[in-house]
Design an enzyme around this catalytic site. Sequence first.
Site, mmCIF file in Angstrom:
data_model
loop_
_atom_site.group_PDB
_atom_site.id
_atom_site.type_symbol
_atom_site.label_atom_id
_atom_site.label_comp_id
_atom_site.label_asym_id
_atom_site.label_seq_id
_atom_site.Cartn_x
_atom_site.Cartn_y
_atom_site.Cartn_z
ATOM 1 C CG ASN A 9 -1.676 1.258 1.423
ATOM 2 O OD1 ASN A 9 -1.804 2.056 0.487
ATOM 3 N ND2 ASN A 9 -2.216 1.461 2.620
ATOM 4 C CE LYS A 11 0.282 3.301 4.811
ATOM 5 N NZ LYS A 11 0.190 3.407 6.254
ATOM 6 C CG HIS A 96 -5.681 1.575 5.035
ATOM 7 N ND1 HIS A 96 -5.237 2.534 5.907
ATOM 8 C CD2 HIS A 96 -4.662 0.695 4.884
ATOM 9 C CE1 HIS A 96 -3.990 2.248 6.270
ATOM 10 N NE2 HIS A 96 -3.619 1.137 5.659
ATOM 11 C CD GLU A 98 -2.847 5.246 6.808
ATOM 12 O OE1 GLU A 98 -2.785 5.326 5.576
ATOM 13 O OE2 GLU A 98 -1.942 4.727 7.502
ATOM 14 C CD GLU A 168 -3.482 -2.895 7.225
ATOM 15 O OE1 GLU A 168 -2.380 -3.116 6.743
ATOM 16 O OE2 GLU A 168 -4.125 -1.845 7.031
ATOM 17 N N GLY A 174 2.219 1.982 10.682
ATOM 18 C CA GLY A 174 3.118 3.121 10.524
ATOM 19 C C GLY A 174 3.773 3.565 11.816
ATOM 20 C CB SER A 214 5.278 -1.995 11.849
ATOM 21 O OG SER A 214 4.766 -0.697 12.065
HETATM 22 C C1 PEP Z 1 -0.655 -0.148 5.893
HETATM 23 O O1 PEP Z 1 -0.648 0.953 5.399
HETATM 24 O O2 PEP Z 1 -1.582 -0.898 5.598
HETATM 25 C C2 PEP Z 1 0.435 -0.549 6.798
HETATM 26 C C3 PEP Z 1 0.358 -1.727 7.362
HETATM 27 O O3 PEP Z 1 1.467 0.330 6.975
HETATM 28 P P1 PEP Z 1 2.885 0.029 7.675
HETATM 29 O O4 PEP Z 1 3.395 -1.259 7.080
HETATM 30 O O5 PEP Z 1 3.743 1.195 7.329
HETATM 31 O O6 PEP Z 1 2.640 -0.106 9.137
#
Ligand code: PEP
Length: 252
Positions: A9, A11, A96, A98, A168, A174, A214
């Site tokens: 992703n 973003k 997601h 966000e 997630e 992040g 992460s």
């Molecule tokens: C994501 O954006 O779905 C995500 C898991 O980000 P990150 O790997 O940076 O934590």
Amino acid sequence: MRKNIVAGNWKMNKNFQEAESLMKELADYKKNHKTQCEVYIAPPSLYLTTAKTIFANNEVEVYSQDVSEHASGAYTGEISTDMLQSVGVNGSLVAHSERRQYHGETDISAGKKVKALLDAGLTPVYCNGETLDQRKAGKHLDIVKEQTETALFGLSAEEIQKVVIAYEPVWAIGTGETATPEQAQEIHAHIRNLIAEKYGKAVADEISILYGGSVKPENAKEIFSQPDIDGGLIGGAALKIEDFSKIIEAFN
Ligand code: PEP
């Protein structure tokens, strides 16, 4: 069908030249390496057609980061399933965290988006997960249950098998914090059990459930080795070919 998947992703990162260059690096990587998992990317929507040109043989599937629940009309800034399908995009992320946090996405709207994607023959990657407060309060299993039921349990057994789920935990996205493999496995098994209770074990066993939060080259193998974890949705580490390719190789 249940598959191992590593999905990136991107973003709101990278200008066009940077995005095109990363896509070409990924295309080269795929040409020169035999991978043991499916590879997806979700670049900014402005670059979806470029991605479909670069990955013309579908060697990397291309996803939108969001999609409208509406078919067409006066929805400024939105992208419809028909638009995605008309340029060959494979599917879309849905809900997601966000999008939930900054754009008011709910599991009710997520359910409509999932259904719209399936009706268009596209793959939804439905995201859910609890916040830190919810986990600290011991509510994580209930939250994920409610999210999954609201967004997905209006689907038929045939439909739900085509959905990819990405668990997630919001506190791990992040932040550099990662759920332990055991914490992630607990929720993945929970989601699969919920689906098994509603649709039967055979259906639940057909669904890919990804972990996101992460994931890095250093922890990918251990996370992906859990029995109910079928890969990862990767944010930050998807932005560099060195890191993303090592995560893909966690399946080798
Ligand atoms: C994501 O954006 O779905 C995500 C898991 O980000 P990150 O790997 O940076 O934590």
